[in-house]
Design a protein around this motif. Structure first.
Motif, mmCIF file in Angstrom:
data_model
loop_
_atom_site.group_PDB
_atom_site.id
_atom_site.type_symbol
_atom_site.label_atom_id
_atom_site.label_comp_id
_atom_site.label_asym_id
_atom_site.label_seq_id
_atom_site.Cartn_x
_atom_site.Cartn_y
_atom_site.Cartn_z
ATOM 1 N N ARG A 93 0.908 -1.078 0.097
ATOM 2 C CA ARG A 93 -0.040 -0.055 0.041
ATOM 3 C C ARG A 93 0.849 1.349 0.030
ATOM 4 O O ARG A 93 1.705 1.345 0.797
ATOM 5 C CB ARG A 93 -0.897 0.089 1.200
ATOM 6 N N TRP A 94 0.474 2.178 -0.804
ATOM 7 C CA TRP A 94 1.358 3.417 -0.967
ATOM 8 C C TRP A 94 0.396 4.560 -1.268
ATOM 9 O O TRP A 94 -0.679 4.552 -1.354
ATOM 10 C CB TRP A 94 2.469 3.055 -2.247
ATOM 11 N N ARG A 95 1.002 5.771 -1.161
ATOM 12 C CA ARG A 95 0.289 7.044 -1.481
ATOM 13 C C ARG A 95 1.459 8.017 -1.860
ATOM 14 O O ARG A 95 2.657 7.920 -1.889
ATOM 15 C CB ARG A 95 -0.174 7.503 -0.419
ATOM 16 N N ILE A 96 0.934 9.062 -2.752
ATOM 17 C CA ILE A 96 1.628 10.144 -3.199
ATOM 18 C C ILE A 96 1.981 10.998 -2.047
ATOM 19 O O ILE A 96 1.118 11.926 -1.742
ATOM 20 C CB ILE A 96 1.083 10.852 -4.429
ATOM 21 N N GLU A 97 3.284 10.978 -1.994
ATOM 22 C CA GLU A 97 3.894 12.097 -0.674
ATOM 23 C C GLU A 97 4.138 13.135 -1.452
ATOM 24 O O GLU A 97 4.067 14.358 -0.614
ATOM 25 C CB GLU A 97 4.977 11.164 0.062
ATOM 26 N N ASP A 98 4.868 13.366 -2.252
ATOM 27 C CA ASP A 98 5.446 14.546 -2.919
ATOM 28 C C ASP A 98 4.972 14.727 -4.236
ATOM 29 O O ASP A 98 5.485 14.245 -5.355
ATOM 30 C CB ASP A 98 7.047 14.630 -3.026
ATOM 31 N N ALA A 180 14.117 -1.112 2.720
ATOM 32 C CA ALA A 180 15.026 -0.848 1.584
ATOM 33 C C ALA A 180 14.171 -0.068 0.365
ATOM 34 O O ALA A 180 14.717 0.723 -0.332
ATOM 35 C CB ALA A 180 15.656 -2.207 1.030
ATOM 36 N N ALA A 181 13.023 -0.565 -0.017
ATOM 37 C CA ALA A 181 12.222 -0.260 -1.115
ATOM 38 C C ALA A 181 11.693 1.395 -0.584
ATOM 39 O O ALA A 181 11.662 2.216 -1.651
ATOM 40 C CB ALA A 181 11.130 -0.926 -1.295
ATOM 41 N N ALA A 182 11.378 1.579 0.495
ATOM 42 C CA ALA A 182 10.852 2.946 0.711
ATOM 43 C C ALA A 182 12.161 4.027 0.494
ATOM 44 O O ALA A 182 11.621 5.068 -0.029
ATOM 45 C CB ALA A 182 10.499 3.029 2.160
ATOM 46 N N GLU A 183 13.114 3.804 0.590
ATOM 47 C CA GLU A 183 14.215 4.532 0.298
ATOM 48 C C GLU A 183 14.431 5.064 -1.135
ATOM 49 O O GLU A 183 14.420 6.361 -1.429
ATOM 50 C CB GLU A 183 15.549 4.133 1.079
ATOM 51 N N LYS A 184 14.077 4.057 -1.625
ATOM 52 C CA LYS A 184 14.188 4.298 -3.277
ATOM 53 C C LYS A 184 13.014 4.819 -3.949
ATOM 54 O O LYS A 184 13.081 5.659 -4.825
ATOM 55 C CB LYS A 184 14.623 2.805 -4.139
ATOM 56 N N LEU A 185 11.852 4.389 -3.280
ATOM 57 C CA LEU A 185 10.526 5.095 -3.703
ATOM 58 C C LEU A 185 10.298 6.431 -3.569
ATOM 59 O O LEU A 185 9.888 7.332 -3.964
ATOM 60 C CB LEU A 185 9.488 4.212 -3.254
ATOM 61 N N ALA A 186 11.110 6.926 -2.268
ATOM 62 C CA ALA A 186 10.879 8.269 -1.702
ATOM 63 C C ALA A 186 11.594 9.420 -3.168
ATOM 64 O O ALA A 186 11.069 10.375 -2.843
ATOM 65 C CB ALA A 186 11.697 8.664 -0.494
ATOM 66 N N PHE A 188 10.910 9.147 -5.941
ATOM 67 C CA PHE A 188 9.725 9.327 -6.863
ATOM 68 C C PHE A 188 8.488 10.096 -6.284
ATOM 69 O O PHE A 188 7.638 10.184 -7.168
ATOM 70 C CB PHE A 188 9.387 8.177 -7.432
ATOM 71 N N GLY A 189 8.770 10.451 -5.014
ATOM 72 C CA GLY A 189 7.549 11.292 -4.293
ATOM 73 C C GLY A 189 6.500 10.097 -3.865
ATOM 74 O O GLY A 189 5.597 10.587 -3.571
ATOM 75 N N ILE A 190 7.111 9.001 -3.519
ATOM 76 C CA ILE A 190 6.003 7.939 -3.414
ATOM 77 C C ILE A 190 6.457 7.400 -1.919
ATOM 78 O O ILE A 190 7.607 7.144 -1.484
ATOM 79 C CB ILE A 190 6.056 6.593 -4.118
ATOM 80 N N ALA A 191 5.245 7.381 -1.003
ATOM 81 C CA ALA A 191 5.487 7.077 0.288
ATOM 82 C C ALA A 191 5.144 5.500 0.603
ATOM 83 O O ALA A 191 3.962 5.385 0.177
ATOM 84 C CB ALA A 191 5.020 7.949 1.265
ATOM 85 N N LEU A 192 5.740 4.577 0.943
ATOM 86 C CA LEU A 192 5.545 3.202 0.954
ATOM 87 C C LEU A 192 4.874 2.784 2.440
ATOM 88 O O LEU A 192 5.632 2.900 3.486
ATOM 89 C CB LEU A 192 6.736 2.377 0.632
#
Length: 326
Positions: A93-98, A180-186, A188-192
């Motif tokens: 589950r994720w959302r657009i953080e930035d 590990a994935a949250a750091e890479k997705l950040a 792209f403006g995505i919060a895991l």
């Protein structure tokens, strides 16, 4: 002339209304908006719901979802550290953080799903390849699996199905993948928000071997139960034989005791009967000798006796029968 002026006025009003309509927009509670001017974002993202304004004809409204979004990964065949191929199915589950970074780098949700597939799939493969299968199956290291306590007894069979201790557990592996994935997705403006392993299946090629191993373990347990049953049956049968022999022995002792008492009483009666006078005693000796002859001599018996033998005594001293004159 007047007709031309009326037509021109109508056109001006229409253009004004069209311009006014393009100058405002509404933001829903489930949306966040990026305003672009000539394709480039301008200003801060609009996250407050309600009515907002923009420059008509120049600026465009780009709506992005502001809710929690889902990602379901496809089953992937991954080898574990102990060289067991498994099919792992995950979800997140994720959302657009930035919103601005998200819009510049990904632009839409389709691209975001593709990026999530790449990053989460890669981190899942890396993490699972570093751990044994038991670490992925077991929830955490503190949870003790249930086990039949009756299998602890016996020689060796009690060790069947005993799981080795683990160091991490599935929950910790999931947290490792998420971090590990949250750091890479950040980037792209995505919060895991969350990541979970939904299903773990064995590779079909190894299922037969696993089933055979399970069958073999169950057969060993069944054989142990059969052996215990046979041992218990033998014990019961032995106890039955001992009880039967004890009963028979006790019965035989009682019979012999009764028979001995009866013989003693009979001898006492005989003694009183045949010792009343000498003739009775002689008659008793005669009867006993006859009984002895009946037991010893048969139709086919051949017996050699001396004249001094006790057995020959009665025949020796028997008086001959008197001859009757005709």
């Amino acid at each position: 002339m007047k007709h031309f002026i009326v037509t021109l006025a109508v056109l001006v009003v229409a253009l004004a209304l069209f311009g006014l309509m393009g100058a405002y927009y509404t933001v829903n509670q489930t949306e966040q908006v990026i305003i672009t001017q000539f394709g480039k974002p301008v200003g801060d993202p609009i996250t407050e719901p309600g009515l907002h304004f923009k420059v008509p004809f120049v600026q465009n409204v780009n709506s992005l979802d502001n809710r929690f979004l889902e990602w379901d990964g496809a089953p992937v065949a991954i080898p574990t550290r102990d060289k067991t191929y498994i099919h792992v199915e995950t979800f997140a589950r994720w959302r657009i953080e930035d919103p601005k970074t998200y819009f510049v780098r990904l632009h839409d949700e389709r691209s975001a799903q593709s990026r999530l597939e790449d990053i989460l799939g890669s981190e899942t493969r890396n993490s699972i390849a570093k751990h044994d299968l038991i670490e992925i199956v077991r929830t955490d290291r503190n949870r003790k699996p249930q086990r039949d306590e009756s299998l602890k007894s016996g020689t060796g069979i009690g060790m069947i199905g005993v799981l080795p201790p683990i160091e991490f557990g599935r929950l910790k592996i999931e947290e490792e993948i998420k971090t590990a994935a949250a750091e890479k997705l950040a980037e792209f403006g995505i919060a895991l928000l969350d990541f979970r392993i939904k299903r773990v299946n064995y590779n079909p090629e190894v299922l037969d071997r696993i089933y055979q191993r399970m069958i073999s373990e169950r057969m060993q347990i069944a054989q142990r139960f059969r052996s215990e049953g046979e041992g218990e049956s033998a014990r019961i049968a032995g106890q039955r034989e001992r009880d039967l022999n004890e009963i028979q022995s006790k019965a035989y002792w009682q019979v012999q005791q009764i028979r001995g008492e009866a013989d003693a009483k009979a001898m006492e009666i005989y003694a009183r009967a045949y010792t009343q006078n000498p003739q009775a005693a002689e008659f008793y000796a005669f009867l006993k000798t006859m009984e002895t002859y009946h037991k010893i001599f048969t139709r086919d018996s051949t017996l050699v006796l001396s004249t001094d033998s006790d057995l020959f005594n009665l025949l020796k001293h028997t008086a001959p029968k008197s001859k009757v004159n005709p």
